[in-house]
Design a protein around this motif. Sequence first.
Motif, PDB file in Angstrom:
ATOM      1  N   PRO A  84      17.061 -20.047  15.215  1.00  0.00           N
ATOM      2  CA  PRO A  84      17.398 -21.466  15.397  1.00  0.00           C
ATOM      3  C   PRO A  84      17.872 -21.742  16.829  1.00  0.00           C
ATOM      4  O   PRO A  84      18.454 -20.894  17.500  1.00  0.00           O
ATOM      5  N   LEU A  85      17.614 -22.976  17.277  1.00  0.00           N
ATOM      6  CA  LEU A  85      18.056 -23.453  18.579  1.00  0.00           C
ATOM      7  C   LEU A  85      18.737 -24.797  18.378  1.00  0.00           C
ATOM      8  O   LEU A  85      18.240 -25.645  17.635  1.00  0.00           O
ATOM      9  N   ALA A  86      19.878 -24.993  19.012  1.00  0.00           N
ATOM     10  CA  ALA A  86      20.613 -26.248  18.876  1.00  0.00           C
ATOM     11  C   ALA A  86      19.999 -27.306  19.783  1.00  0.00           C
ATOM     12  O   ALA A  86      19.823 -27.078  20.982  1.00  0.00           O
ATOM     13  N   ALA A 105      21.151 -20.508  18.285  1.00  0.00           N
ATOM     14  CA  ALA A 105      22.126 -20.674  17.206  1.00  0.00           C
ATOM     15  C   ALA A 105      22.111 -19.513  16.227  1.00  0.00           C
ATOM     16  O   ALA A 105      22.685 -19.615  15.137  1.00  0.00           O
ATOM     17  N   GLY A 106      21.485 -18.402  16.601  1.00  0.00           N
ATOM     18  CA  GLY A 106      21.441 -17.246  15.717  1.00  0.00           C
ATOM     19  C   GLY A 106      21.241 -15.970  16.513  1.00  0.00           C
ATOM     20  O   GLY A 106      20.652 -15.974  17.601  1.00  0.00           O
ATOM     21  N   ALA A 107      21.719 -14.863  15.968  1.00  0.00           N
ATOM     22  CA  ALA A 107      21.711 -13.597  16.701  1.00  0.00           C
ATOM     23  C   ALA A 107      20.352 -12.926  16.737  1.00  0.00           C
ATOM     24  O   ALA A 107      20.175 -11.923  17.435  1.00  0.00           O
ATOM     25  N   GLU A 108      19.360 -13.436  15.989  1.00  0.00           N
ATOM     26  CA  GLU A 108      18.050 -12.777  15.979  1.00  0.00           C
ATOM     27  C   GLU A 108      17.279 -12.971  17.280  1.00  0.00           C
ATOM     28  O   GLU A 108      16.417 -12.152  17.618  1.00  0.00           O
ATOM     29  N   ILE A 109      17.598 -14.032  18.003  1.00  0.00           N
ATOM     30  CA  ILE A 109      16.840 -14.337  19.204  1.00  0.00           C
ATOM     31  C   ILE A 109      16.907 -13.169  20.177  1.00  0.00           C
ATOM     32  O   ILE A 109      17.944 -12.537  20.363  1.00  0.00           O
ATOM     33  N   TRP A 110      15.758 -12.847  20.779  1.00  0.00           N
ATOM     34  CA  TRP A 110      15.591 -11.797  21.790  1.00  0.00           C
ATOM     35  C   TRP A 110      15.705 -10.382  21.219  1.00  0.00           C
ATOM     36  O   TRP A 110      15.653  -9.421  21.968  1.00  0.00           O
ATOM     37  N   ARG A 111      15.825 -10.304  19.891  1.00  0.00           N
ATOM     38  CA  ARG A 111      15.898  -8.973  19.298  1.00  0.00           C
ATOM     39  C   ARG A 111      14.785  -8.768  18.265  1.00  0.00           C
ATOM     40  O   ARG A 111      13.948  -7.896  18.428  1.00  0.00           O
ATOM     41  N   SER A 112      14.747  -9.592  17.246  1.00  0.00           N
ATOM     42  CA  SER A 112      13.667  -9.491  16.265  1.00  0.00           C
ATOM     43  C   SER A 112      12.615 -10.571  16.452  1.00  0.00           C
ATOM     44  O   SER A 112      11.645 -10.631  15.711  1.00  0.00           O
ATOM     45  N   ILE A 113      12.808 -11.429  17.464  1.00  0.00           N
ATOM     46  CA  ILE A 113      11.832 -12.480  17.783  1.00  0.00           C
ATOM     47  C   ILE A 113      11.994 -12.832  19.252  1.00  0.00           C
ATOM     48  O   ILE A 113      13.110 -12.850  19.783  1.00  0.00           O
ATOM     49  N   GLU A 114      10.859 -13.059  19.921  1.00  0.00           N
ATOM     50  CA  GLU A 114      10.866 -13.379  21.352  1.00  0.00           C
ATOM     51  C   GLU A 114      11.624 -12.325  22.163  1.00  0.00           C
ATOM     52  O   GLU A 114      12.456 -12.632  23.007  1.00  0.00           O
ATOM     53  N   ARG A 115      11.299 -11.072  21.889  1.00  0.00           N
ATOM     54  CA  ARG A 115      11.914  -9.982  22.654  1.00  0.00           C
ATOM     55  C   ARG A 115      11.458 -10.105  24.107  1.00  0.00           C
ATOM     56  O   ARG A 115      10.283  -9.996  24.401  1.00  0.00           O
ATOM     57  N   PRO A 116      12.381 -10.295  25.058  1.00  0.00           N
ATOM     58  CA  PRO A 116      11.947 -10.627  26.418  1.00  0.00           C
ATOM     59  C   PRO A 116      11.761  -9.394  27.295  1.00  0.00           C
ATOM     60  O   PRO A 116      12.210  -8.289  26.976  1.00  0.00           O
ATOM     61  N   VAL A 117      11.103  -9.623  28.406  1.00  0.00           N
ATOM     62  CA  VAL A 117      11.122  -8.663  29.510  1.00  0.00           C
ATOM     63  C   VAL A 117      12.367  -8.955  30.324  1.00  0.00           C
ATOM     64  O   VAL A 117      12.591 -10.095  30.747  1.00  0.00           O
ATOM     65  N   VAL A 118      13.197  -7.943  30.519  1.00  0.00           N
ATOM     66  CA  VAL A 118      14.431  -8.102  31.296  1.00  0.00           C
ATOM     67  C   VAL A 118      14.107  -7.733  32.739  1.00  0.00           C
ATOM     68  O   VAL A 118      13.911  -6.565  33.075  1.00  0.00           O
ATOM     69  N   LEU A 119      14.034  -8.738  33.591  1.00  0.00           N
ATOM     70  CA  LEU A 119      13.672  -8.516  34.990  1.00  0.00           C
ATOM     71  C   LEU A 119      14.841  -8.004  35.808  1.00  0.00           C
ATOM     72  O   LEU A 119      14.644  -7.348  36.839  1.00  0.00           O
ATOM     73  N   ALA A 120      16.045  -8.311  35.375  1.00  0.00           N
ATOM     74  CA  ALA A 120      17.256  -7.825  36.046  1.00  0.00           C
ATOM     75  C   ALA A 120      18.404  -7.894  35.054  1.00  0.00           C
ATOM     76  O   ALA A 120      18.457  -8.788  34.204  1.00  0.00           O
ATOM     77  N   SER A 203      24.387 -17.032  25.390  1.00  0.00           N
ATOM     78  CA  SER A 203      24.387 -16.121  24.253  1.00  0.00           C
ATOM     79  C   SER A 203      24.556 -16.918  22.959  1.00  0.00           C
ATOM     80  O   SER A 203      25.189 -17.981  22.944  1.00  0.00           O
ATOM     81  N   PRO A 204      23.982 -16.432  21.858  1.00  0.00           N
ATOM     82  CA  PRO A 204      24.234 -17.110  20.569  1.00  0.00           C
ATOM     83  C   PRO A 204      25.714 -17.248  20.263  1.00  0.00           C
ATOM     84  O   PRO A 204      26.118 -18.136  19.504  1.00  0.00           O
ATOM     85  N   GLY A 205      26.555 -16.378  20.874  1.00  0.00           N
ATOM     86  CA  GLY A 205      27.993 -16.459  20.630  1.00  0.00           C
ATOM     87  C   GLY A 205      28.600 -17.775  21.050  1.00  0.00           C
ATOM     88  O   GLY A 205      29.629 -18.191  20.495  1.00  0.00           O
ATOM     89  N   LEU A 206      28.008 -18.492  22.035  1.00  0.00           N
ATOM     90  CA  LEU A 206      28.557 -19.778  22.451  1.00  0.00           C
ATOM     91  C   LEU A 206      28.456 -20.783  21.315  1.00  0.00           C
ATOM     92  O   LEU A 206      29.431 -21.483  20.991  1.00  0.00           O
ATOM     93  N   PHE A 207      27.282 -20.862  20.679  1.00  0.00           N
ATOM     94  CA  PHE A 207      27.113 -21.794  19.572  1.00  0.00           C
ATOM     95  C   PHE A 207      27.973 -21.374  18.377  1.00  0.00           C
ATOM     96  O   PHE A 207      28.631 -22.223  17.745  1.00  0.00           O
ATOM     97  N   LEU A 208      27.981 -20.092  18.067  1.00  0.00           N
ATOM     98  CA  LEU A 208      28.730 -19.632  16.901  1.00  0.00           C
ATOM     99  C   LEU A 208      30.222 -19.835  17.068  1.00  0.00           C
ATOM    100  O   LEU A 208      30.944 -20.066  16.094  1.00  0.00           O
ATOM    101  N   THR A 209      30.726 -19.789  18.312  1.00  0.00           N
ATOM    102  CA  THR A 209      32.167 -19.978  18.563  1.00  0.00           C
ATOM    103  C   THR A 209      32.525 -21.455  18.614  1.00  0.00           C
ATOM    104  O   THR A 209      33.602 -21.852  18.155  1.00  0.00           O
ATOM    105  N   TYR A 210      31.642 -22.276  19.177  1.00  0.00           N
ATOM    106  CA  TYR A 210      31.966 -23.694  19.391  1.00  0.00           C
ATOM    107  C   TYR A 210      30.962 -24.572  18.642  1.00  0.00           C
ATOM    108  O   TYR A 210      30.438 -25.562  19.172  1.00  0.00           O
TER     109      TYR A 210
END
Length: 799
Positions: A84-86, A105-120, A203-210
């Motif tokens: 999810p995205l807010a 809005a969820g911790a799955e992003i960038w891990r089980s979906i849309e796993r990104p290339v980390v350029l730095a 980070s998803p933590g911003l939405f989950l905290t606030y």
Amino acid sequence: MRFSRAWLAIVVAPTWRAHVALIVLIACALATVLAAAAGARRGASAQERLRIDALPADILVQSQIPDFDWDRVRAMPGVAAVAPLAVSALTVQGVQLWWDSAPPAGAEIWRSIERPVVLAGRLPDPARADEVVVLPRFVEIYGKGVGDTVVIQLSTPEEVDLVGDSAGSPGGHGPKIVARIVGVIRSPYFVDPSGGRGTLLPSPGLFLTYEENFMGVDRRGGFTIALVRLTDGEAGLPAFREAFAALTDRPVVKIDSLAEIRRDANRLLGYEATVLIALGLAALAAAALIVAQFTARLTGAAIPELQRLRASGLTPGQAVIAAALGPALAGVLGAALGVAGAAAASPWMPIGSAAAYEPRPGFDLDWAVLLPGLLGVPVVITLGATGYGWILLGAARSPRRGTPSVIATLAGRQGWPVPIQTGLRFALERGKGLGTLPIGSALTGTVAGVLGVLAAFTFAAGVHDAATNPARYGQTHQLIVFLGFNGQGAPADRVIPALARDPDVAGVEDRPMSPAVSGPLTFAVYGYIPGDHPIPAGELRAGRLPTTDREVVLAARTADALGVGVGDRVPLTGSLGTRDFTVTGVGFVPEGPANNYAEGALTTGDGFRALFASYEIDTLDVTLRAGSDAAAATTRLARAASAATGGARLGVVPFFEPRQLIEIKGIPALPAVLGGLLALLALAATGHTLRAAVRRRRQEVAVLRALGMTPAQSRWIVLTQATVLALVGLIAGVPLGLALGRVLWRTVAESAPMLYAPPTPVGTLLLIAPAALLAAAALAVWPARTAARIRVANVLRAE
């Protein structure tokens, strides 16, 4: 040893500078050609390479249902992952963000979906509220990268409003979070659009905290959308639509297939790759002609000298080998340097939109391109020099006969000056003797050069128009005012008069939008409500705008997908049921946060109200007068809208630029560069023809000089020849080039899609004739000087 010494003394020593020049020419030309070919291959495959191991999302669900529980979707059959995205404003001090900076809005992003290339750096900790990642253009624009901090300003729960300023306003009065940039990433969905303002993703933590600071006190001030990965990929979309409609009891929900967006991007990347390949081919053609001239000159200079050694036992085969050896070695060294140059240029590839998808930017060796250049160029040059050497040896035994020209013959009968007649013969006839090119090759090269230049610049004019004129995509407004969503918002009839009073406003129209279903498609339907202050109507590709509640205009891709056109009837299903509409036009709709300009429909206000109980999103499209200051007008209109609604904060933002317009902005120079290379090719062909004519037909000039022609008249022979070549190129090349450029641009415009307007390169048309004639005259200066300085006695004695 004796052969080596003879070769060095006779072939290399007198012409070593020419051999060095040939090496440099081959290296520069090959580096350009290989870099273009490798860049094209890299760019065309960039998106698909980015998708490898990325677990990319297949669909984007834009449900706009407040307080929706996405765990219910995760439990649906065929769903592999949900992120999810807010949909809520994200304000960062000193940074201008857009809708693509949606907080996860969820911790799955960038891990089980849309796993990104980390350029730095690294990915953010999903539990932390003070870590963010950015896309590469953010680093370029703001100079902030891994380790730097940004200040995120949240609104209070009471201030939360979806239509609040999402274009970078000061934000609300909620918490301030000092967040650290921990990584630079890109993934198939999270890529920088060309011309974008930079993207920051917390980070998803911003939405989950606030959470309340994004969704409101009762979680009804905002909503979330979601990226979804299906186990069956795009093939699982129909089943997902049915299951989601049953789950939510909503038959009409906007669900976008990201595969179609991917195909659109691949079409653009393919276009960029095609242009790069065309650039490479043009450079190859120009380089091949110039290298062939150098090789022929070196071989031709060596053969007569080596022939003097026939008495000491040198065979014809040895003479040819000795003559070809210099260009062959130059080819080997030049090819090695050219491959090194192409490799050194690889960090700047790919270019244009493809750069935003490249998963491994930086140095790259594409041996599938480099190896043929490294091995093939020396072989071609060696074979060419050897073949030309044998031609030179055999030419003395079988001299060519000239081919008469009708025009030159008529000029002679009319009594034209001898230098003019001779220049016409040089331009339009094939001369006698060794190595003389057929007339067709000289004229064809000139015509092809002019044709290619005009076609390239005509195409470039179309690209420039498409990159600077949003009306080609049906967008005739410059600002958008968000009134509300899900039927809740400010009344349009109170806001429109307040905005229309602004002196910079030329028109304001209400554009309510809700999704509808027709056949297998779900798309946005806009209400067409011109009112008292209409904006300019966008031109349609076919037909007219709707006038009754049973008429509709379909966007181009929607019409194609449904297989309908003007005059056909289509059923549309909204929240109030299904109605049949007559298609009165095919064109474009407003680009919005939930739709592309080429997908959707436009019906009258009455037709919209017959389909929907309320709108999903309501906006006003605002057109400004020419020359207005958009930034100043935005500030004034925001104040006027707030006053008209009793202090409510309404978002006033720039219009959504179509992605095709944004991305085409990055490539307008490529066709112009192609035109420049083709101009170089035409100049090289003409220059070679003039020099070769003087060298190969010097005996004819010498005979005329012996009969009384002056050196000045000898110059006129070459000038006439150059002028005739230029005129023939202009007469045939200009209309053909204009037609070809327009045909190519129409093909691109229809596939984009956009409105086709015949491009006319006015500047090129005005300049090409005088430029061609001046260039021909300039190219004729040195050959004319050579013709005027011919030593008559020496030439006639040699003959």
